[in-house]
Design a protein around this motif. Structure first.
Motif, PDB file in Angstrom:
ATOM      1  N   ARG A 147       0.816  -1.200   0.000  1.00  0.00           N
ATOM      2  CA  ARG A 147       0.000   0.000   0.000  1.00  0.00           C
ATOM      3  C   ARG A 147       0.857   1.260   0.000  1.00  0.00           C
ATOM      4  NH1 ARG A 147      -3.226   0.588   5.289  1.00  0.00           N
ATOM      5  NH2 ARG A 147      -3.598  -1.605   4.780  1.00  0.00           N
ATOM      6  N   TYR A 148       1.999   1.199   0.704  1.00  0.00           N
ATOM      7  CA  TYR A 148       2.866   2.367   0.809  1.00  0.00           C
ATOM      8  C   TYR A 148       4.086   2.280  -0.109  1.00  0.00           C
ATOM      9  CZ  TYR A 148       0.153   3.693   4.932  1.00  0.00           C
ATOM     10  OH  TYR A 148      -0.862   4.070   5.773  1.00  0.00           O
ATOM     11  N   ASN A 149       4.115   1.236  -0.941  1.00  0.00           N
ATOM     12  CA  ASN A 149       5.252   1.014  -1.836  1.00  0.00           C
ATOM     13  C   ASN A 149       6.565   0.983  -1.053  1.00  0.00           C
ATOM     14  OD1 ASN A 149       6.471   0.514  -4.334  1.00  0.00           O
ATOM     15  ND2 ASN A 149       6.828   2.699  -4.716  1.00  0.00           N
ATOM     16  N   ALA A 150       6.523   0.342   0.115  1.00  0.00           N
ATOM     17  CA  ALA A 150       7.698   0.244   0.997  1.00  0.00           C
ATOM     18  C   ALA A 150       8.276  -1.170   0.904  1.00  0.00           C
ATOM     19  CB  ALA A 150       7.305   0.552   2.431  1.00  0.00           C
ATOM     20  N   LYS A 151       9.591  -1.232   0.927  1.00  0.00           N
ATOM     21  CA  LYS A 151      10.267  -2.530   0.908  1.00  0.00           C
ATOM     22  C   LYS A 151      10.793  -2.845   2.310  1.00  0.00           C
ATOM     23  CE  LYS A 151       9.455  -2.894  -3.439  1.00  0.00           C
ATOM     24  NZ  LYS A 151       8.303  -3.733  -3.862  1.00  0.00           N
ATOM     25  N   ALA A 152      10.853  -4.146   2.628  1.00  0.00           N
ATOM     26  CA  ALA A 152      11.284  -4.573   3.966  1.00  0.00           C
ATOM     27  C   ALA A 152      12.146  -5.822   3.856  1.00  0.00           C
ATOM     28  CB  ALA A 152      10.067  -4.834   4.848  1.00  0.00           C
ATOM     29  N   THR A 153      12.635  -6.269   5.001  1.00  0.00           N
ATOM     30  CA  THR A 153      13.482  -7.470   5.075  1.00  0.00           C
ATOM     31  C   THR A 153      12.877  -8.426   6.087  1.00  0.00           C
ATOM     32  OG1 THR A 153      15.458  -6.191   4.530  1.00  0.00           O
ATOM     33  CG2 THR A 153      15.801  -8.351   5.549  1.00  0.00           C
ATOM     34  N   PHE A 154      12.789  -9.704   5.714  1.00  0.00           N
ATOM     35  CA  PHE A 154      12.225 -10.737   6.590  1.00  0.00           C
ATOM     36  C   PHE A 154      13.325 -11.737   6.960  1.00  0.00           C
ATOM     37  CE2 PHE A 154       8.749  -8.954   4.229  1.00  0.00           C
ATOM     38  CZ  PHE A 154       7.693  -8.911   5.135  1.00  0.00           C
ATOM     39  N   PHE A 155      13.700 -11.769   8.243  1.00  0.00           N
ATOM     40  CA  PHE A 155      14.653 -12.769   8.741  1.00  0.00           C
ATOM     41  C   PHE A 155      13.833 -13.974   9.209  1.00  0.00           C
ATOM     42  CE2 PHE A 155      17.103  -8.817   9.201  1.00  0.00           C
ATOM     43  CZ  PHE A 155      18.276  -9.184   8.550  1.00  0.00           C
ATOM     44  N   VAL A 156      13.834 -15.020   8.403  1.00  0.00           N
ATOM     45  CA  VAL A 156      12.859 -16.103   8.591  1.00  0.00           C
ATOM     46  C   VAL A 156      13.430 -17.280   9.380  1.00  0.00           C
ATOM     47  CG1 VAL A 156      11.673 -15.449   6.471  1.00  0.00           C
ATOM     48  CG2 VAL A 156      13.464 -17.218   6.404  1.00  0.00           C
ATOM     49  N   THR A 157      12.514 -18.118   9.847  1.00  0.00           N
ATOM     50  CA  THR A 157      12.862 -19.331  10.596  1.00  0.00           C
ATOM     51  C   THR A 157      12.212 -20.539   9.912  1.00  0.00           C
ATOM     52  OG1 THR A 157      10.923 -19.414  12.058  1.00  0.00           O
ATOM     53  CG2 THR A 157      12.730 -17.932  12.701  1.00  0.00           C
ATOM     54  N   GLY A 158      12.503 -21.713  10.459  1.00  0.00           N
ATOM     55  CA  GLY A 158      11.890 -22.940   9.939  1.00  0.00           C
ATOM     56  C   GLY A 158      10.847 -23.495  10.876  1.00  0.00           C
ATOM     57  N   THR A 159      10.307 -22.651  11.748  1.00  0.00           N
ATOM     58  CA  THR A 159       9.411 -23.145  12.799  1.00  0.00           C
ATOM     59  C   THR A 159       7.936 -23.112  12.427  1.00  0.00           C
ATOM     60  OG1 THR A 159       9.314 -20.951  13.823  1.00  0.00           O
ATOM     61  CG2 THR A 159      11.044 -22.447  14.595  1.00  0.00           C
ATOM     62  N   ASN A 160       7.595 -22.490  11.311  1.00  0.00           N
ATOM     63  CA  ASN A 160       6.176 -22.363  10.950  1.00  0.00           C
ATOM     64  C   ASN A 160       6.019 -22.544   9.443  1.00  0.00           C
ATOM     65  OD1 ASN A 160       3.498 -22.025  11.534  1.00  0.00           O
ATOM     66  ND2 ASN A 160       3.607 -19.804  11.841  1.00  0.00           N
ATOM     67  N   GLN A 161       6.399 -23.724   8.970  1.00  0.00           N
ATOM     68  CA  GLN A 161       6.549 -23.927   7.530  1.00  0.00           C
ATOM     69  C   GLN A 161       5.230 -24.017   6.766  1.00  0.00           C
ATOM     70  OE1 GLN A 161       9.653 -26.657   6.300  1.00  0.00           O
ATOM     71  NE2 GLN A 161      10.780 -26.368   8.213  1.00  0.00           N
ATOM     72  N   ASN A 162       4.102 -24.016   7.481  1.00  0.00           N
ATOM     73  CA  ASN A 162       2.813 -23.954   6.784  1.00  0.00           C
ATOM     74  C   ASN A 162       2.669 -22.648   6.005  1.00  0.00           C
ATOM     75  OD1 ASN A 162       1.985 -26.442   7.733  1.00  0.00           O
ATOM     76  ND2 ASN A 162       0.915 -25.604   9.506  1.00  0.00           N
ATOM     77  N   TYR A 163       3.435 -21.643   6.430  1.00  0.00           N
ATOM     78  CA  TYR A 163       3.358 -20.332   5.774  1.00  0.00           C
ATOM     79  C   TYR A 163       4.578 -20.055   4.899  1.00  0.00           C
ATOM     80  CZ  TYR A 163      -0.500 -19.401   8.988  1.00  0.00           C
ATOM     81  OH  TYR A 163      -1.697 -19.449   9.669  1.00  0.00           O
ATOM     82  N   ASN A 164       5.336 -21.068   4.575  1.00  0.00           N
ATOM     83  CA  ASN A 164       6.550 -20.854   3.785  1.00  0.00           C
ATOM     84  C   ASN A 164       6.284 -20.272   2.395  1.00  0.00           C
ATOM     85  OD1 ASN A 164       8.303 -21.609   5.762  1.00  0.00           O
ATOM     86  ND2 ASN A 164       9.214 -23.324   4.658  1.00  0.00           N
TER      87      ASN A 164
END
Length: 476
Positions: A293-310
């Motif tokens: 919505r704001y045309n903003a970019k971000a960074t996601f430091f991910v884990t392997g603990t909730n892989q249903n949302y991978n």
């Protein structure tokens, strides 16, 4: 020679003989009573069970014409904890009297027996069949007979435990022998990238399993890898189980140019780096929609603990956001148990992300940040090592110089999150957020945070190779 008859001895001679005999008898009697020990002992030759005490005073029944308390006793040369013969010295009236002491072991060892399930042809150490041995002396374990373990089936063996005194205890046990023809499996052989001149961990992410051997052997031949020359190489991994079955695999090793990722210096431009740890989660989709919505970019430091949302990791990547590595298991005890354990975990989350976006990210965030102290109780000094080693291996780590404080609890008030997240006045601001299903107020606060910075002339970027990389002080 003439025989001498008492009849031929004069009266004076006879008297002389009698006197001499009387003198000898009296002298012998006096000598006996003079040299006889005045101490009456209960036992003059004592046997004592090893590790048990012997009361040397109570061994005195009486002292003739004296008192027991006047007897000095010397037991310094007696070791009741070691088999052998010793002497106790009793001193009375300036004379020494000895009592012999033999420390013995008359008790048989006690132990528990273990049945074994092994492979045909294995060498069997009888020690592996016993546990919890109890005895006062050192013991040896042996088979009663020379058993052969070269055929399939079940045999009964007799295991003996022998102590130093020669006491023997024995028990029967069963040994099941199976012909193992299944080779072990090598897991985690994925491509390994290392910076030129670095120190690759060839064991990183690799494990070996076997159907019967709990500890199969792994040999790694990296002789054809030139870590000082750019290129693609192959290392050979050979796993061998206790029956001699082997598995061989090749691992691609890429030696790449060592380059500096990120900078420790802030630029003059006003840039905000929104960073989200611990995802993906049920809130990731909402975060992505707000960012778009704001045309903003971000960074996601991910884990392997909730892989249903991978699938949202790939979606975030496809929308131009940066994917970084946080941890696979996010268990501090596991991740910080050793340097090898940390890199094993990092390799696992890296491989997971590679399967989603096609490559392994080089941007990471330590669980708890590089300044965490919780790692100290698991491995003292580990952060000092890791903060250097990750860079040696071609990664860059990112702490933060802005904090929403949403890690302080769930459902932190929105106004508090907005105030904390917008408090920084730095040019380059790396703000810490968390992306979990429990952080609903983080999602609610995000639009106001973005609008605040936009109004102040900032733009929002995802982390890249030239981004500001804030590093906090190492506390472990």
């Amino acid at each position: 020679m003439k025989r001498v008859s008492l009849k031929n001895i004069s009266m004076r001679g006879k008297i002389s003989i009698i006197v001499i005999l009387l003198f000898l008898i009296i002298t012998g009697v006096v000598a006996y009573f003079v040299t006889k020990c005045p101490i009456v002992f209960k036992e003059e030759s004592v046997k004592v069970e090893i590790n048990e005490d012997f009361d040397a005073v109570k061994n005195i029944l009486e002292v003739k014409n004296g008192k027991i308390k006047d007897v000095k006793i010397n037991t310094k040369d007696v070791n009741y904890n070691k088999l052998g013969k010793y002497t106790i010295v009793y001193t009375y009236d300036d004379k020494d009297y000895e009592v012999s002491v033999e420390v013995v072991d008359t008790k048989k060892p006690k132990f528990e027996i273990i049945d074994l399930d092994l492979d045909v042809g294995m060498k069997i150490d009888p020690k592996s069949m016993v546990k919890n041995i109890e005895d006062a002396t050192k013991t040896t374990v042996k088979f009663k007979e020379d058993y052969q373990f070269d055929k399939e089936g079940e045999i009964t063996v007799v295991v003996q435990v022998v102590d130093e005194a020669g006491n023997i205890s024995e028990k029967k046990a069963k040994v099941k022998l199976v012909k193992d023809k299944t080779a072990p499996e090598i897991n985690g052989i994925s491509e390994l990238t290392v910076a030129k001149g670095g120190k690759p961990d060839y064991n990183s992410g690799v494990s070996v399993t076997d159907n019967r051997d709990p500890n199969p052997k792994l040999d790694i031949d990296n002789s054809k890898v030139d870590i000082n020359k750019l290129g693609t190489y192959k290392a050979i991994y050979i796993a061998t189980d206790r029956s001699g079955n082997k598995t061989k695999k090749e691992r691609v090793i890429k030696v790449v140019e060592k380059k500096d990722i990120g900078t420790s210096q802030q630029s003059n431009e006003k840039i905000v780096y929104l960073t989200f740890d611990d995802g993906p989660s049920a809130n990731t989709q909402k975060i992505l929609e707000i960012l778009e919505r704001y045309n903003a970019k971000a960074t996601f430091f991910v884990t392997g603990t909730n892989q249903n949302y991978n699938y949202l990791i790939k979606e975030a990547h496809d929308k131009g956001h940066t994917i970084g590595l946080h941890t696979y298991c996010h268990d501090y005890k596991t991740v910080y148990s050793s340097v090898d354990a940390y890199f094993d975990d990092l390799t696992k989350v890296g491989n997971m992300v590679k399967d989603l976006i096609g490559y392994t990210p080089r941007y990471i965030r330590f669980p708890g940040g590089s300044s965490n102290t919780v790692s100290r109780k698991h491995t003292p000094g580990i952060m000092t090592t890791l903060s250097k080693e990750v860079i040696n291996r071609g990664y860059q780590y990112y702490d933060w110089n802005g904090d929403s404080t949403d890690a302080s609890g769930n459902n932190v008030p929105v106004n508090k999150l907005i105030a904390n997240a917008t408090s920084s006045k730095s040019n380059n601001i790396n703000i810490l957020f968390h992306d979990t299903s429990a952080k609903s107020t983080t999602v609610q606060a995000l639009p106001a945070i973005i609008e605040n910075y936009l109004a102040r002339g900032y733009r929002f970027e995802a982390i890249n190779d030239s981004s500001f990389a804030p590093h906090q002080g190492i506390n472990n």
